[in-house]
Design an enzyme around this catalytic site. Structure first.
Site, short mmCIF file in Angstrom:
data_model
loop_
_atom_site.label_atom_id
_atom_site.label_comp_id
_atom_site.label_asym_id
_atom_site.label_seq_id
_atom_site.Cartn_x
_atom_site.Cartn_y
_atom_site.Cartn_z
N GLY A 150 1.13 -1.18 0.05
CA GLY A 150 0.09 0.01 0.02
C GLY A 150 0.75 1.25 0.05
N GLY A 188 -0.19 5.13 -1.17
CA GLY A 188 -1.27 5.93 -0.33
C GLY A 188 -0.74 7.21 0.40
N GLN A 189 -1.72 7.62 1.35
CA GLN A 189 -1.85 8.66 1.78
C GLN A 189 -0.10 8.06 3.01
OE1 GLN A 189 -4.39 10.15 5.31
NE2 GLN A 189 -3.17 11.68 5.18
N ASP A 236 2.50 -1.80 -4.73
CA ASP A 236 1.02 -1.60 -4.86
C ASP A 236 0.43 -1.89 -5.89
OD1 ASP A 236 -1.70 0.27 -4.52
OD2 ASP A 236 -0.26 1.43 -2.97
N ARG A 271 -0.45 -0.27 -8.05
CA ARG A 271 0.40 -0.45 -9.84
C ARG A 271 1.21 1.04 -8.83
NH1 ARG A 271 -4.96 2.39 -8.67
NH2 ARG A 271 -5.48 0.06 -9.63
N ASP A 318 -1.05 -7.13 -6.06
CA ASP A 318 -2.48 -7.32 -5.39
C ASP A 318 -2.34 -7.82 -3.45
OD1 ASP A 318 -5.25 -7.72 -4.72
OD2 ASP A 318 -6.27 -7.85 -6.67
N TYR A 364 -15.51 -0.56 7.80
CA TYR A 364 -14.01 -0.36 8.25
C TYR A 364 -13.77 -0.63 9.42
CZ TYR A 364 -9.69 1.87 8.35
OH TYR A 364 -8.73 3.18 8.89
N LYS A 376 -11.47 -3.71 11.16
CA LYS A 376 -10.33 -3.07 11.93
C LYS A 376 -10.18 -3.87 13.62
CE LYS A 376 -7.32 -0.61 8.91
NZ LYS A 376 -6.10 -0.79 8.40
N ILE A 378 -4.70 11.32 10.06
CA ILE A 378 -3.59 11.76 9.38
C ILE A 378 -3.76 13.21 8.50
CG2 ILE A 378 -1.35 10.98 9.03
CD1 ILE A 378 -2.42 8.05 10.21
P1 NAD Z 1 -5.12 4.87 1.21
O1 NAD Z 1 -6.54 5.11 1.04
O2 NAD Z 1 -4.25 6.02 1.45
O3 NAD Z 1 -4.24 3.64 1.10
C1 NAD Z 1 -4.23 2.57 0.71
C2 NAD Z 1 -3.54 1.81 -0.79
O4 NAD Z 1 -3.16 0.49 -0.74
C3 NAD Z 1 -3.24 2.18 -1.87
O5 NAD Z 1 -2.04 3.09 -2.55
C4 NAD Z 1 -4.26 1.60 -2.74
O6 NAD Z 1 -3.32 1.40 -4.02
C5 NAD Z 1 -3.40 0.47 -1.59
N1 NAD Z 1 -4.11 -1.20 -1.67
C6 NAD Z 1 -5.92 -1.48 -1.90
N2 NAD Z 1 -6.29 -2.24 -1.67
C7 NAD Z 1 -5.26 -3.28 -2.30
C8 NAD Z 1 -4.35 -4.24 -3.00
N3 NAD Z 1 -5.22 -5.09 -2.81
N4 NAD Z 1 -3.26 -4.50 -2.65
C9 NAD Z 1 -1.93 -3.47 -2.70
N5 NAD Z 1 -2.54 -2.43 -2.49
C10 NAD Z 1 -3.99 -2.26 -2.09
O7 NAD Z 1 -5.03 5.22 2.88
P2 NAD Z 1 -3.68 5.94 4.10
O8 NAD Z 1 -4.55 6.40 4.46
O9 NAD Z 1 -2.60 5.10 3.53
O10 NAD Z 1 -4.26 4.07 4.80
C11 NAD Z 1 -2.94 2.69 5.28
C12 NAD Z 1 -3.67 2.84 6.21
O11 NAD Z 1 -3.64 2.83 7.76
C13 NAD Z 1 -4.60 1.75 6.23
O12 NAD Z 1 -4.75 -0.14 6.76
C14 NAD Z 1 -6.07 2.40 7.10
O13 NAD Z 1 -6.84 1.97 7.31
C15 NAD Z 1 -5.06 2.69 8.34
N6 NAD Z 1 -5.40 4.06 9.19
C16 NAD Z 1 -5.37 5.32 8.35
C17 NAD Z 1 -6.14 6.28 8.28
C18 NAD Z 1 -5.63 7.88 8.16
O14 NAD Z 1 -6.25 8.89 8.03
N7 NAD Z 1 -5.54 8.24 6.84
C19 NAD Z 1 -5.71 6.83 10.08
C20 NAD Z 1 -6.25 5.46 10.61
C21 NAD Z 1 -5.82 4.61 10.11
N1 SER Z 2 -8.95 8.67 8.57
C1 SER Z 2 -9.58 7.45 8.46
C2 SER Z 2 -11.11 7.44 8.38
O1 SER Z 2 -11.51 8.25 8.42
C3 SER Z 2 -9.67 6.90 10.21
O2 SER Z 2 -9.74 5.49 10.23
O3 SER Z 2 -11.11 5.72 7.85
#
Ligand code: NAD
Ligand code: SER
Length: 317
Positions: free
Chosen positions: A10, A13-14, A36, A38, A51, A141, A145, A171
């Site tokens: 992943g 992602g963010q 990821d 792609r 994947d 979701y 978790k 975040i």
């Molecule tokens: P995001 O959606 O920005 O990134 C997730 C990434 O996972 C994407 O790039 C997506 O392409 C990839 N992905 C999705 N399905 C996939 C698969 N089958 N195989 C490989 N890659 C795949 O999410 P994020 O904000 O970066 O969050 C990362 C983790 O942190 C997640 O588990 C999320 O639940 C957790 N989290 C995030 C936040 C937040 O505020 N951003 C808060 C709490 C928890």
């Molecule tokens: N920032 C995340 C969401 O809003 C919390 O896990 O889904």
């Protein structure tokens, strides 16, 4: 000293895009494999298209690079997850089980599995939500978790797989865009503000949520993963806190720097999700067990966000 080979799943992602850069600084470019669905055209470094619903491909990568640590970030987040609950459950659980199984069968030393404030529901205290409390998440979701936290503990107790986890708040960072969460507004608002646009908020003005600046979230992740194993006493997931604010409070912090900034409110389905989450978090166990301490508050974060995004957009505020 043992060479650590890191796999980030992943990584586009963010969080993944920022964490990957920090891990490269710590372990060396060639020792961090980003993966990821792609590859981004401008990515520099080792990248594998993956994947994570495909266990065999994860295993091939783990064997090929002799991976010792996995950061499993792939998931469908809270708001996007409600569009198709069964597919969200399938993706979040399948990718997690694949990572845990491949790790256990291939002697991966450590796994990071992020959890979320989304595990809490209206049965938990909304203020200073304690580490151990009743979990009744309102989203698929959050359910995934909460289940993942229990599976993390199970794999640790049954197989001694060293899985570590944080319940991240929302975040906020300037480096990347969020991917479908309920807290995404708190990133989008800065992008609108530095571009001189009005922000239409999908939450009500007084909805307080726990949040954290990206730099603190990344530091927390690395500090948790660096801690001696015996210090990690919580094997479900640690509460993690930094700041809490509402949309009208973040708007006021932005107006301190950009007085012309305007916000209006058009709450949608995400309001109900946010209303079921805590307003603030008690993270005393993280502070005691592995020394967690945030550095940023709303004002210091706002200053950096506005400064960095103004540079990115080449705007004057
Ligand atoms: P995001 O959606 O920005 O990134 C997730 C990434 O996972 C994407 O790039 C997506 O392409 C990839 N992905 C999705 N399905 C996939 C698969 N089958 N195989 C490989 N890659 C795949 O999410 P994020 O904000 O970066 O969050 C990362 C983790 O942190 C997640 O588990 C999320 O639940 C957790 N989290 C995030 C936040 C937040 O505020 N951003 C808060 C709490 C928890
Ligand atoms: N920032 C995340 C969401 O809003 C919390 O896990 O889904």
């Amino acid at each position: 000293m043992k060479v650590e080979n890191i796999l980030v799943i992943g990584a586009n992602g963010q969080i993944g895009s920022v964490l990957t850069q920090e891990l490269k600084k710590k372990f060396g470019n060639e020792n961090v494999v980003a993966s990821d669905l792609r590859v981004k055209p401008d990515f520099e470094g080792v990248f594998e298209i993956l994947d994570a619903t495909d266990k065999d491909v994860i295993e091939q990568i783990v064997v090929k690079y002799e991976i010792t640590q996995i950061y499993h970030l792939a998931a469908i987040l809270s708001a996007k997850g409600e569009e198709n609950p069964l597919s969200t459950w399938e993706i979040n659980m399948k990718t997690m089980f694949n990572v845990f199984e491949v790790s256990r069968l291939n002697n991966v030393d450590k796994v990071f599995f992020p959890s979320s404030i989304g595990v809490f529901g209206d049965a938990a205290l909304a203020d200073a939500t304690p580490q151990s409390t009743f979990l009744n998440p309102s989203t698929v979701y959050g359910i995934s978790k909460a289940a993942g936290e229990n599976w993390s503990q199970y794999y640790f107790e049954r197989y001694e797989l060293d899985i570590r986890s944080l319940r991240y708040p929302g975040i906020i960072g300037y480096q990347s865009l969020p991917g479908g969460g309920t807290t995404d507004y708190a990133v989008d608002i800065y992008h609108k503000a530095v571009n001189g646009e009005e922000f239409v908020c999908f939450l009500e003005e007084n909805t307080v949520l726990p949040m954290i600046f990206m730099d603190d979230a990344i530091r927390a992740t690395i500090e948790l993963m660096d801690s001696p194993k015996e210090n990690i006493k919580t094997r479900t997931s640690y509460n993690l806190a930094s700041m809490s604010f509402s949309p009208d409070e973040i708007a006021a912090a932005i107006q301190e720097v950009i007085p012309s900034f305007k916000i209006s409110y058009e709450p949608d389905f995400r309001q109900e999700i946010a209303a079921s989450w805590p307003k603030s978090i008690d993270d005393s166990e993280a502070r005691i067990d592995w020394g967690w301490k945030p550095k940023y508050n709303l004002d210091s974060m706002s200053k950096v966000m506005i400064e960095k995004l103004s540079e990115q957009y080449n705007t004057v505020v």
